[in-house]
Design a protein around this motif. Structure first.
Motif, PDB file in Angstrom:
ATOM      1  N   VAL A 165       0.844  -1.201   0.000  1.00  0.00           N
ATOM      2  CA  VAL A 165       0.000   0.000   0.000  1.00  0.00           C
ATOM      3  C   VAL A 165       0.874   1.243   0.000  1.00  0.00           C
ATOM      4  O   VAL A 165       0.646   2.201  -0.761  1.00  0.00           O
ATOM      5  CB  VAL A 165      -0.935  -0.003   1.228  1.00  0.00           C
ATOM      6  N   LEU A 200       1.661   4.264  -2.799  1.00  0.00           N
ATOM      7  CA  LEU A 200       1.506   5.702  -2.558  1.00  0.00           C
ATOM      8  C   LEU A 200       2.720   6.480  -3.042  1.00  0.00           C
ATOM      9  O   LEU A 200       2.597   7.611  -3.511  1.00  0.00           O
ATOM     10  CB  LEU A 200       1.314   5.966  -1.061  1.00  0.00           C
ATOM     11  N   LEU A 232      11.705   7.458   2.781  1.00  0.00           N
ATOM     12  CA  LEU A 232      10.315   7.794   3.066  1.00  0.00           C
ATOM     13  C   LEU A 232       9.517   6.534   3.353  1.00  0.00           C
ATOM     14  O   LEU A 232       8.690   6.489   4.265  1.00  0.00           O
ATOM     15  CB  LEU A 232       9.738   8.526   1.858  1.00  0.00           C
ATOM     16  N   LEU A 243      10.121   5.376   6.811  1.00  0.00           N
ATOM     17  CA  LEU A 243       9.451   6.248   7.771  1.00  0.00           C
ATOM     18  C   LEU A 243       7.964   5.931   7.842  1.00  0.00           C
ATOM     19  O   LEU A 243       7.362   5.930   8.916  1.00  0.00           O
ATOM     20  CB  LEU A 243       9.665   7.712   7.365  1.00  0.00           C
ATOM     21  N   MET A 244       7.355   5.634   6.665  1.00  0.00           N
ATOM     22  CA  MET A 244       5.922   5.377   6.662  1.00  0.00           C
ATOM     23  C   MET A 244       5.600   3.970   7.151  1.00  0.00           C
ATOM     24  O   MET A 244       4.557   3.731   7.745  1.00  0.00           O
ATOM     25  CB  MET A 244       5.358   5.567   5.249  1.00  0.00           C
ATOM     26  N   LEU A 288       7.291   2.163   9.383  1.00  0.00           N
ATOM     27  CA  LEU A 288       7.599   1.908  10.791  1.00  0.00           C
ATOM     28  C   LEU A 288       6.358   1.888  11.684  1.00  0.00           C
ATOM     29  O   LEU A 288       6.140   0.915  12.399  1.00  0.00           O
ATOM     30  CB  LEU A 288       8.618   2.912  11.305  1.00  0.00           C
ATOM     31  N   PRO A 289       5.490   2.952  11.628  1.00  0.00           N
ATOM     32  CA  PRO A 289       4.307   2.887  12.504  1.00  0.00           C
ATOM     33  C   PRO A 289       3.414   1.703  12.197  1.00  0.00           C
ATOM     34  O   PRO A 289       2.816   1.119  13.096  1.00  0.00           O
ATOM     35  CB  PRO A 289       3.576   4.199  12.209  1.00  0.00           C
ATOM     36  N   LEU A 290       3.323   1.318  10.899  1.00  0.00           N
ATOM     37  CA  LEU A 290       2.423   0.229  10.529  1.00  0.00           C
ATOM     38  C   LEU A 290       2.921  -1.112  11.037  1.00  0.00           C
ATOM     39  O   LEU A 290       2.130  -1.992  11.350  1.00  0.00           O
ATOM     40  CB  LEU A 290       2.277   0.172   9.008  1.00  0.00           C
ATOM     41  N   VAL A 308       4.758  -1.749  13.721  1.00  0.00           N
ATOM     42  CA  VAL A 308       4.957  -1.897  15.169  1.00  0.00           C
ATOM     43  C   VAL A 308       4.136  -3.053  15.743  1.00  0.00           C
ATOM     44  O   VAL A 308       4.690  -3.931  16.426  1.00  0.00           O
ATOM     45  CB  VAL A 308       4.652  -0.560  15.888  1.00  0.00           C
ATOM     46  N   PRO A 309       2.805  -3.136  15.454  1.00  0.00           N
ATOM     47  CA  PRO A 309       2.051  -4.262  16.030  1.00  0.00           C
ATOM     48  C   PRO A 309       2.554  -5.609  15.539  1.00  0.00           C
ATOM     49  O   PRO A 309       2.597  -6.578  16.318  1.00  0.00           O
ATOM     50  CB  PRO A 309       0.612  -4.013  15.543  1.00  0.00           C
ATOM     51  N   ILE A 358       5.636  -6.547  17.445  1.00  0.00           N
ATOM     52  CA  ILE A 358       5.309  -6.853  18.844  1.00  0.00           C
ATOM     53  C   ILE A 358       4.731  -8.255  18.973  1.00  0.00           C
ATOM     54  O   ILE A 358       5.175  -9.060  19.801  1.00  0.00           O
ATOM     55  CB  ILE A 358       4.315  -5.806  19.399  1.00  0.00           C
ATOM     56  N   PHE A 359       3.743  -8.578  18.111  1.00  0.00           N
ATOM     57  CA  PHE A 359       3.084  -9.877  18.248  1.00  0.00           C
ATOM     58  C   PHE A 359       4.000 -11.016  17.812  1.00  0.00           C
ATOM     59  O   PHE A 359       4.054 -12.058  18.477  1.00  0.00           O
ATOM     60  CB  PHE A 359       1.780  -9.897  17.442  1.00  0.00           C
ATOM     61  N   PRO A 376      -0.687 -14.369  20.681  1.00  0.00           N
ATOM     62  CA  PRO A 376      -0.105 -13.455  19.681  1.00  0.00           C
ATOM     63  C   PRO A 376      -0.173 -14.009  18.262  1.00  0.00           C
ATOM     64  O   PRO A 376      -0.377 -13.240  17.313  1.00  0.00           O
ATOM     65  CB  PRO A 376       1.343 -13.276  20.147  1.00  0.00           C
ATOM     66  N   LEU A 392      -7.565  -9.582   7.992  1.00  0.00           N
ATOM     67  CA  LEU A 392      -8.037  -8.225   7.717  1.00  0.00           C
ATOM     68  C   LEU A 392      -7.277  -7.615   6.548  1.00  0.00           C
ATOM     69  O   LEU A 392      -7.858  -7.026   5.619  1.00  0.00           O
ATOM     70  CB  LEU A 392      -7.853  -7.373   8.977  1.00  0.00           C
ATOM     71  N   ALA A 421      -6.958  -1.126  -0.869  1.00  0.00           N
ATOM     72  CA  ALA A 421      -6.268   0.124  -0.547  1.00  0.00           C
ATOM     73  C   ALA A 421      -5.109   0.346  -1.506  1.00  0.00           C
ATOM     74  O   ALA A 421      -4.847   1.474  -1.939  1.00  0.00           O
ATOM     75  CB  ALA A 421      -5.757   0.079   0.894  1.00  0.00           C
ATOM     76  N   ASN A 437      -4.798   2.576  11.671  1.00  0.00           N
ATOM     77  CA  ASN A 437      -3.698   1.907  12.345  1.00  0.00           C
ATOM     78  C   ASN A 437      -3.476   2.392  13.784  1.00  0.00           C
ATOM     79  O   ASN A 437      -3.026   1.625  14.620  1.00  0.00           O
ATOM     80  CB  ASN A 437      -2.425   2.112  11.525  1.00  0.00           C
ATOM     81  N   SER A 465      -1.877  -2.676  20.819  1.00  0.00           N
ATOM     82  CA  SER A 465      -0.777  -3.649  20.809  1.00  0.00           C
ATOM     83  C   SER A 465       0.350  -3.189  21.722  1.00  0.00           C
ATOM     84  O   SER A 465       0.972  -4.003  22.405  1.00  0.00           O
ATOM     85  CB  SER A 465      -0.274  -3.848  19.384  1.00  0.00           C
TER      86      SER A 465
END
Lengths: 228, 255
Positions: A153, A157, A167, A170-171, A173-175, A177-178, A181-182, A199, A209, A217, B173, B180
């Motif tokens: 996705v 973009l 870039l 940077l974009m 990284l936040p996506l 994170v979960p 973690i799991f 997990p 999902l 998307a 998100n 999480s």
């Protein structure tokens, strides 16, 4: 001329992408080589203490695989955009989301699957206990398609831009994170002998999902970025 | 009678009308924000009593908590504007979404910095991998990603549409990241100052907090309108109304 059926178009696109990847076999080896190099650097930086290495092995393997996938994502749509095939795919009568899903699948087979094959080797080098190894592979099998789908996705973009490497990181990284973690949490739980199914189930839910939403998307993002 | 509201909103979608409206509102919002901010700082720094445990150090919450609220509020406003801009292709909505991002990033940064300043004497460390700190840091990365994506396109509108899409992806998100991260590390969860609800706080500490919240909201409006005006002039520089504006001609109402 009647357009071919959707399933035939998807199969043709998948075969084309896999053939293209096979013709340039050297490129498939690059992410694997990159992962091996990164994983090898950790014992040099942290010292060869087996207790320390076995504690961080799961996390190191996941971050390494993530970085290797990130490296290969940049190429996902680039060749198709440069030679104009992407415009043809957009104009095709078949739904773009399904065609894009085939491209993501081809990317996962060529970029992520070799990493999953080599990951137990890396984990073994880092002294991950053998009983945690199946959990590591299961978590990777669920986490890497998730990363490929979400990364696609974001790559879509940035399709219309010149510089996208930093870039993209940077974009993404936040996506991711979960996911990290799991996935790493499951391996850590298995290492300590705790139940690790929760997990893994979360990862599976996220994958279900993303399988539905991410191709849609991605198609929408491609249409925005290519401005059609 | 209620007809003028949609009509007015519709006219506000036109860049020259928005430009003039924003120019008229901005000084008032800025002035009110400065006055309220000064009152809230006076109330927080001089009127409110010192905390019985933390002494005077707690007073940083009068900056920290409103900034943290704004960092989430601006993301919400940005997501709504991005959605409107993507669905109805309204140029003003795209501008508002894109010019909100730097303001939101600034508030997020202020939240992190003031939190660190408070954490150093209180927790003994300026950074800990606590759930709330980590999600705030991730929020900052999302803001930076939106700003970076917007500026990496040569065509501004295309960049705005792509970045708006990223805002919506991030909006899906953000709750996932939040939960999480909570699951990952719930240490310190109960002891963070941001959990102070209205029922757990002394009234003399509450009113400066709420006043500062109003001040930051007004500052956001003033800053957003100033940025949006500059962006409109830059992106519409070829249009007649901007040329009239630069030539100093007020002219008739073109809308």
């Amino acid at each position: 001329m009647r357009p071919g059926s959707t399933s035939a178009a998807c199969a043709a696109l998948l075969r084309r992408d896999l053939t293209l990847a096979w013709r340039r076999r050297g490129d498939i080896a690059l992410p694997v080589l990159y992962a091996v190099i990164v994983a090898t650097l950790f014992p040099f930086a942290l010292g060869p203490d087996p207790a320390l290495l076995s504690r961080i092995a799961g996390g190191v393997v996941f971050v390494t695989v993530l970085l290797a996938i990130l490296l290969s994502l940049d190429q996902l749509f680039r060749a198709d955009i440069e030679d104009g095939s992407m415009e043809q795919l957009m104009l095709a009568p078949q739904p773009l989301a399904l065609l894009v899903a085939m491209k993501i699948l081809a990317h996962w087979i060529t970029a992520a699957l070799p990493l999953i094959v080599v990951a137990p080797l890396l984990a073994g080098m880092l002294r991950l206990p053998p009983e945690a190894m199946p959990v590591l592979v299961a978590a990777l099998l669920l986490a890497t398609p998730l990363l490929s789908l979400m990364g696609a996705v974001l790559v879509a973009l940035t399709a219309g831009t010149r510089r996208s490497g930093m870039l993209l990181a940077l974009m993404l990284l936040p996506l991711c994170v979960p996911v990290v973690i799991f996935a790493a949490g499951a391996v850590a739980a298995a290492q300590e002998g705790l139940p690790w199914i929760a997990p893994i189930a979360w990862l599976g839910a996220g994958l279900a999902l993303a399988l539905v939403l991410a191709p849609l998307a991605c198609a929408a993002a491609l249409r925005i970025a290519m401005d059609t | 009678m209620a007809n003028w509201v949609p009509l007015w909103l519709h006219r506000l979608g036109s860049p020259p009308v928005f430009y003039r409206f924003a120019g008229a509102v901005r000084p008032w919002a800025l002035g009110l924000a400065l006055v309220l901010g000064a009152v809230a700082l006076y109330g927080g720094l001089f009127v409110a009593p010192a905390d019985y445990q933390q002494g005077d150090a707690y007073r940083i919450i009068f900056i920290h908590v409103p900034s943290a609220w704004m960092s989430l509020f601006i993301y919400g406003a940005m997501a709504v504007a991005a959605f409107i801009g993507l669905v109805w292709r309204i140029k003003i909505a795209e501008t508002v979404a894109m010019e909100s991002a730097p303001v939101g990033a600034a508030f997020t940064f202020i939240t992190l910095v003031t939190g660190s300043l408070w954490g150093k004497p209180m927790w003994g460390t300026w950074w800990t991998w606590d759930a709330r700190l980590t999600s705030e840091l991730v929020l900052l990365f999302i803001y930076l990603g939106v700003i970076g994506l917007y500026h990496s396109f040569e065509d501004r509108r295309q960049g705005a549409r792509a970045a708006s899409f990223l805002v919506l992806v991030g909006a899906v998100n953000v709750p996932i990241v939040h939960f999480s991260v909570n699951w990952w590390n719930t240490l310190h969860q109960g002891s963070t100052v941001r959990l102070l609800g209205p029922s757990h706080i002394e009234a003399s500490m509450l009113w400066p907090l709420l006043t500062m919240m109003a001040a930051t909201k007004l500052y956001y409006i003033a800053s957003l309108f100033a940025r949006a005006r500059a962006d409109l002039v830059a992106s519409e520089s070829g249009k007649g109304w901007v040329r009239d504006l630069l030539a100093g001609r007020t002219g008739n109402d073109p809308a």
